[in-house]
Motif scaffolding. Sequence first.
Motif, short mmCIF file in Angstrom:
data_model
loop_
_atom_site.label_atom_id
_atom_site.label_comp_id
_atom_site.label_asym_id
_atom_site.label_seq_id
_atom_site.Cartn_x
_atom_site.Cartn_y
_atom_site.Cartn_z
N ALA A 130 -24.29 73.31 126.54
CA ALA A 130 -25.24 73.42 125.42
C ALA A 130 -25.03 74.73 124.68
O ALA A 130 -25.09 74.77 123.44
CB ALA A 130 -26.68 73.32 125.93
N ARG A 131 -24.80 75.80 125.39
CA ARG A 131 -24.63 77.11 124.75
C ARG A 131 -23.29 77.25 124.04
O ARG A 131 -23.15 78.04 123.12
CB ARG A 131 -24.80 78.24 125.78
CG ARG A 131 -26.23 78.35 126.30
CD ARG A 131 -27.20 78.61 125.15
NE ARG A 131 -28.57 78.69 125.57
CZ ARG A 131 -29.54 77.89 125.16
NH1 ARG A 131 -29.29 76.92 124.30
NH2 ARG A 131 -30.77 78.05 125.58
N GLN A 132 -22.30 76.46 124.44
CA GLN A 132 -20.99 76.52 123.80
C GLN A 132 -20.89 75.60 122.58
O GLN A 132 -20.01 75.78 121.75
CB GLN A 132 -19.89 76.16 124.81
CG GLN A 132 -19.73 77.21 125.89
CD GLN A 132 -18.76 76.79 126.96
OE1 GLN A 132 -17.90 75.94 126.74
NE2 GLN A 132 -18.87 77.39 128.13
N HIS A 133 -21.81 74.64 122.47
CA HIS A 133 -21.75 73.68 121.36
C HIS A 133 -22.47 74.28 120.15
O HIS A 133 -23.60 74.75 120.26
CB HIS A 133 -22.40 72.36 121.79
CG HIS A 133 -22.10 71.23 120.87
ND1 HIS A 133 -22.83 70.98 119.74
CD2 HIS A 133 -21.14 70.28 120.92
CE1 HIS A 133 -22.34 69.93 119.12
NE2 HIS A 133 -21.31 69.48 119.82
N PRO A 134 -21.84 74.27 118.97
CA PRO A 134 -22.44 74.92 117.80
C PRO A 134 -23.79 74.35 117.37
O PRO A 134 -24.62 75.08 116.82
CB PRO A 134 -21.39 74.75 116.70
CG PRO A 134 -20.49 73.66 117.16
CD PRO A 134 -20.55 73.64 118.66
N VAL A 135 -24.05 73.08 117.62
CA VAL A 135 -25.30 72.49 117.19
C VAL A 135 -26.45 72.78 118.16
O VAL A 135 -27.59 72.89 117.75
CB VAL A 135 -25.12 70.96 116.99
CG1 VAL A 135 -26.43 70.29 116.63
CG2 VAL A 135 -24.08 70.69 115.92
#
Length: 155
Positions: free
Chosen positions: A82-87
């Motif tokens: 979740a923290r690595q995904h831009p959205v």
Amino acid sequence: MKTSKIILLVEDDPNDRFLFTRAAQKAGITDPVQSASDGQEAIDYLTGSGPFSDRLRYPLPDLVVLDLKLPLATGFEVLSAARQHPVTRHVPVVMLTSSQSEADITQAHALGANAYLVKPPSPEELLNLVRSIKDFWLAQNRSPKLGVHSAPASH
């Protein structure tokens, strides 16, 4: 303008999912709680992969309530994804787990958890906890708008 607040509950235990959902209803959370029953399903939901690509049916959550011990991918792996995904990097994530391990608490915060809560032992205490989650994370907390990138304000 979006007025509903979507919670994604990531919990593999059907009893815990039922208790949380019931507590959410009793706490006055009127929007349905979306759920994922394993870590990979949660990652797919958050990244809009596969069957979760329909964002009308599976809207981005305003809050993720995440268990730690999950099949297929741990809560730590879900949080990291979740923290690595831009959205989803700024979507608040509240860990809700039975683990009271200092190592787990430290790792969760290091990976970007916004809060770490221990599952209460009774339905009444869970209801109080869910009311607190609703009051703070859904009513008072302000998060960046998804997909909006702005420069810091100058003073």
